[in-house]
Scaffold this motif. Structure first.
Motif, PDB file in Angstrom:
ATOM      1  N   GLU A   1       9.307   1.287 -16.900  1.00 55.02           N
ATOM      2  CA  GLU A   1       7.971   1.135 -16.464  1.00 55.02           C
ATOM      3  C   GLU A   1       7.876   0.089 -15.354  1.00 55.02           C
ATOM      4  O   GLU A   1       6.986   0.247 -14.327  1.00 55.02           O
ATOM      5  CB  GLU A   1       7.153   0.798 -17.708  1.00 55.02           C
ATOM      6  N   HIS A   2       8.476  -0.953 -15.678  1.00 53.42           N
ATOM      7  CA  HIS A   2       8.575  -2.055 -14.821  1.00 53.42           C
ATOM      8  C   HIS A   2       9.013  -1.930 -13.576  1.00 53.42           C
ATOM      9  O   HIS A   2       8.399  -2.071 -12.309  1.00 53.42           O
ATOM     10  CB  HIS A   2       9.246  -3.083 -15.384  1.00 53.42           C
ATOM     11  N   TYR A   3      10.196  -1.258 -13.366  1.00 57.07           N
ATOM     12  CA  TYR A   3      11.024  -1.101 -12.255  1.00 57.07           C
ATOM     13  C   TYR A   3      11.039   0.530 -11.577  1.00 57.07           C
ATOM     14  O   TYR A   3      11.371   0.651 -10.378  1.00 57.07           O
ATOM     15  CB  TYR A   3      12.631  -1.360 -12.318  1.00 57.07           C
ATOM     16  N   ASN A   4      10.429   1.439 -12.309  1.00 58.78           N
ATOM     17  CA  ASN A   4      10.493   2.794 -11.670  1.00 58.78           C
ATOM     18  C   ASN A   4      10.018   2.934 -10.331  1.00 58.78           C
ATOM     19  O   ASN A   4      10.543   3.560  -9.586  1.00 58.78           O
ATOM     20  CB  ASN A   4       9.823   3.618 -12.675  1.00 58.78           C
ATOM     21  N   ARG A   5       8.775   2.465 -10.229  1.00 61.87           N
ATOM     22  CA  ARG A   5       8.196   2.636  -8.890  1.00 61.87           C
ATOM     23  C   ARG A   5       8.763   1.782  -7.811  1.00 61.87           C
ATOM     24  O   ARG A   5       9.266   2.298  -6.620  1.00 61.87           O
ATOM     25  CB  ARG A   5       6.858   2.029  -8.822  1.00 61.87           C
ATOM     26  N   ASP A   6       9.434   0.634  -7.914  1.00 62.10           N
ATOM     27  CA  ASP A   6      10.191  -0.135  -6.964  1.00 62.10           C
ATOM     28  C   ASP A   6      11.302   0.651  -6.484  1.00 62.10           C
ATOM     29  O   ASP A   6      11.769   0.963  -5.448  1.00 62.10           O
ATOM     30  CB  ASP A   6      10.522  -1.339  -7.517  1.00 62.10           C
TER      31      ASP A   6
ATOM     32  N   LYS B   1       0.744  -1.412  -0.084  1.00 54.82           N
ATOM     33  CA  LYS B   1       0.039  -0.019   0.056  1.00 54.82           C
ATOM     34  C   LYS B   1       0.810   1.336   0.004  1.00 54.82           C
ATOM     35  O   LYS B   1       0.582   2.162  -0.595  1.00 54.82           O
ATOM     36  CB  LYS B   1      -0.863   0.028   1.224  1.00 54.82           C
ATOM     37  N   ARG B   2       1.836   1.244   0.745  1.00 53.75           N
ATOM     38  CA  ARG B   2       2.821   2.525   0.964  1.00 53.75           C
ATOM     39  C   ARG B   2       3.582   2.388  -0.437  1.00 53.75           C
ATOM     40  O   ARG B   2       3.617   3.692  -0.856  1.00 53.75           O
ATOM     41  CB  ARG B   2       3.990   2.005   1.805  1.00 53.75           C
ATOM     42  N   LYS B   3       3.844   1.671  -1.035  1.00 53.94           N
ATOM     43  CA  LYS B   3       4.575   1.806  -2.319  1.00 53.94           C
ATOM     44  C   LYS B   3       3.469   2.388  -3.474  1.00 53.94           C
ATOM     45  O   LYS B   3       4.190   3.065  -4.290  1.00 53.94           O
ATOM     46  CB  LYS B   3       4.817   0.403  -2.736  1.00 53.94           C
ATOM     47  N   GLN B   4       2.195   1.976  -3.399  1.00 57.16           N
ATOM     48  CA  GLN B   4       1.220   2.499  -4.311  1.00 57.16           C
ATOM     49  C   GLN B   4       1.079   3.971  -3.880  1.00 57.16           C
ATOM     50  O   GLN B   4       0.652   4.828  -4.861  1.00 57.16           O
ATOM     51  CB  GLN B   4      -0.057   1.663  -4.323  1.00 57.16           C
TER      52      GLN B   4
ATOM     53  N   VAL C   1       5.415   8.314  -8.401  1.00 58.73           N
ATOM     54  CA  VAL C   1       6.767   8.311  -8.991  1.00 58.73           C
ATOM     55  C   VAL C   1       6.791   9.191 -10.040  1.00 58.73           C
ATOM     56  O   VAL C   1       6.304   9.534 -11.094  1.00 58.73           O
ATOM     57  CB  VAL C   1       6.625   6.785  -9.673  1.00 58.73           C
ATOM     58  N   PRO C   2       8.065   9.892 -10.096  1.00 57.96           N
ATOM     59  CA  PRO C   2       8.156  10.858 -11.379  1.00 57.96           C
ATOM     60  C   PRO C   2       8.656   9.907 -12.711  1.00 57.96           C
ATOM     61  O   PRO C   2       9.027   8.839 -12.490  1.00 57.96           O
ATOM     62  CB  PRO C   2       9.539  11.492 -10.875  1.00 57.96           C
ATOM     63  N   GLU C   3       8.274  10.481 -13.663  1.00 59.32           N
ATOM     64  CA  GLU C   3       8.122   9.818 -14.950  1.00 59.32           C
ATOM     65  C   GLU C   3       9.534   9.910 -15.676  1.00 59.32           C
ATOM     66  O   GLU C   3       9.903  11.297 -15.772  1.00 59.32           O
ATOM     67  CB  GLU C   3       7.052  10.032 -15.847  1.00 59.32           C
ATOM     68  N   ILE C   4      10.263   8.882 -16.132  1.00 63.73           N
ATOM     69  CA  ILE C   4      11.359   9.081 -16.671  1.00 63.73           C
ATOM     70  C   ILE C   4      10.795   8.832 -18.214  1.00 63.73           C
ATOM     71  O   ILE C   4      10.548   7.713 -18.573  1.00 63.73           O
ATOM     72  CB  ILE C   4      12.262   8.023 -16.388  1.00 63.73           C
ATOM     73  N   SER C   5      10.724   9.881 -19.021  1.00 61.25           N
ATOM     74  CA  SER C   5      10.281   9.617 -20.213  1.00 61.25           C
ATOM     75  C   SER C   5      11.741   9.842 -21.109  1.00 61.25           C
ATOM     76  O   SER C   5      12.389  10.670 -21.258  1.00 61.25           O
ATOM     77  CB  SER C   5       9.460  10.640 -20.721  1.00 61.25           C
TER      78      SER C   5
END
Lengths: 252, 188
Positions: free
Chosen positions: B38-43, A16-19, A23-27
């Motif tokens: 996309e897969h690992y960014n959040r982790d 839950k904490r992780k969600q 997250v900043p997007e890396i584009s």
């Protein structure tokens, strides 16, 4: 201690904490334009599930495995989709980054953009945060860096008082890394006392420009100095008021 | 859980991160890299954020992916991508903290923060907020070990990643969990 927390509950809280975080997007520059990446896992899983059902008519035992494998990840994704801060709706990435007002606790991140030419691996054209610009050249040549400094350190200019015993050991200060990174040069003038054992004690800073930057390095070096004391010197022989000045200069 | 997650990659080779990274390293295929991100960014971001503040975490995240781009060809197929990425992220973070002179500065202030203060009442309401609070209060190494374990790394892998003994990691995790448990149970 009414009900001991199980590992499962901790795992739950953790996910839950992780969600919760944004997250900043890396584009990657024009790399992700054709496909909304957020939707990717869902679509592939749906496709795979239908194919797994098809297989199950042919290979029963085989398909049960397949179903398990694909239903499991999908469940977690369903959970995620109920959560606020993750969107499974196929939205344009750029649109997502502007809608960060749903963040729960954490400040909304600016949308980061790396414009990296990916074919070439050299990073100089990368647009980065200003704070990083300063370090980049040093990062590029990490090995030659300390060597440079050792050479460029100017000899300490000794302005000693009269009849100082001869030096038998002299060490030069290390150039402080922080100062070197910021291209700071300066001087430290130290006063010290020579003891009967030929050691240095009572080091005090007379002048230091800029203040405090080189004091420590200079003191450490000076502390190692050794003098040859005249043999007939008494046990409580000392020589006070010695002055030494260290000049810290970078060669370039 | 191990077997299905292994088979997932077997059904759809495009999803397997190891192959994605390998493909990127071989051909510079941007799409594979985007998928990998996309897969690992959040982790990764979660890990970095837990161990620092928001700005630093963002910096490190960006630098981590830059390093991945730069050094993709050094990746050896057959080793875990996630492990590789976390190792890079961890090094990036520690370098950054050292640069900012904040490496281990927290250790000093940990003692006086161990009890909840004014915000206690607010925090009490929600176990998740409390959990977050507890995590932020954990010592650096305990938090690191705990997060890495939650990310699915084995004790052995964490030990290698952090250059510690396996037993050390084991006890760090134990202490971290003990901390979390005792605080959560006493407050809820």
């Amino acid at each position: 201690m009414t009900s001991p927390l199980t590992d499962n509950e901790i795992n739950n809280l953790y996910s839950k904490r992780k969600q919760q975080i944004n997250v900043p997007e890396i584009s990657l520059d024009n790399a992700i334009t054709e496909q909304p990446v957020k939707a990717q896992p869902v679509t592939t899983i749906r496709l795979k599930r239908s194919s797994a059902i098809f297989f199950s008519s042919l290979f029963a035992s085989f398909a049960i495995f397949a179903l398990i494998t694909h239903l499991l990840p999908e469940k977690t994704i369903d959970k995620i989709s109920q959560n606020k801060s993750i969107k499974t709706i196929p939205v344009d990435l750029k649109a997502l980054s502007t809608k960060s007002d749903e963040a729960v606790n954490l400040p909304s991140p600016p949308s980061l953009k790396i414009e990296a030419p990916i074919e070439k691996i050299i990073p100089p054209q990368i647009k980065k945060l200003p704070s990083e610009k300063a370090i980049v050249p040093q990062v590029a040549t990490p090995k030659s860096y300390p060597l440079n400094l050792a050479v460029t350190l100017s000899m300490p200019t000794l302005s000693l008082g009269q009849s100082t015993p001869p030096l038998t050991f002299k060490s030069l200060p290390k150039y402080p890394h922080t100062a070197a990174k910021k291209n700071i040069e300066g001087k430290v003038k130290l006063a010290y006392t020579i003891t009967a054992q030929g050691n240095v004690k009572d080091i005090t800073v007379v002048t230091a420009t800029p203040a405090k930057t080189f004091d420590r390095a200079a003191k450490i070096a000076l502390n190692k100095w050794k003098y040859q004391i005249p043999e007939n010197a008494a046990d409580d022989w000392i020589k006070e008021g010695n002055i030494v000045e260290f000049n810290f200069k970078l060669k370039n | 859980m191990k077997l299905p997650s292994m088979m997932k990659g077997w059904f759809n080779p495009n999803v397997k991160p190891e192959l994605l990274l390998d493909k990127y390293a071989q051909s510079g295929d941007k799409k594979s890299l985007a998928k990998l991100i996309e897969h690992y960014n959040r982790d990764l971001f979660h890990f970095l954020l837990s161990q620092s503040d928001h700005a630093t975490a963002e910096d490190c995240l960006q630098n981590t992916w830059l390093k991945v781009m730069k050094n993709a060809e050094q990746y050896k197929l057959g080793t875990s991508v996630k492990n590789w990425l976390f190792t890079i992220a961890r090094h990036t973070l520690i370098d950054e903290l050292r640069r900012l002179n904040r490496w281990h500065t927290r250790a000093l202030s940990e003692h006086d923060l161990s009890s909840l203060t004014l915000s206690e009442e607010v925090i009490k309401k929600d176990s998740l907020t409390l959990f977050n609070h507890i995590i932020s209060q954990l010592p650096f190494y305990q938090r690191e070990a705990f997060i890495l374990q939650q990310e699915g790394f084995s004790l052995h892998e964490i030990a290698i990643m952090t250059h510690e003994k396996q037993e050390t990691i084991k006890s760090r995790i134990r202490y971290a969990k003990q901390n979390i448990r005792s605080t959560l149970e006493s407050k809820l």
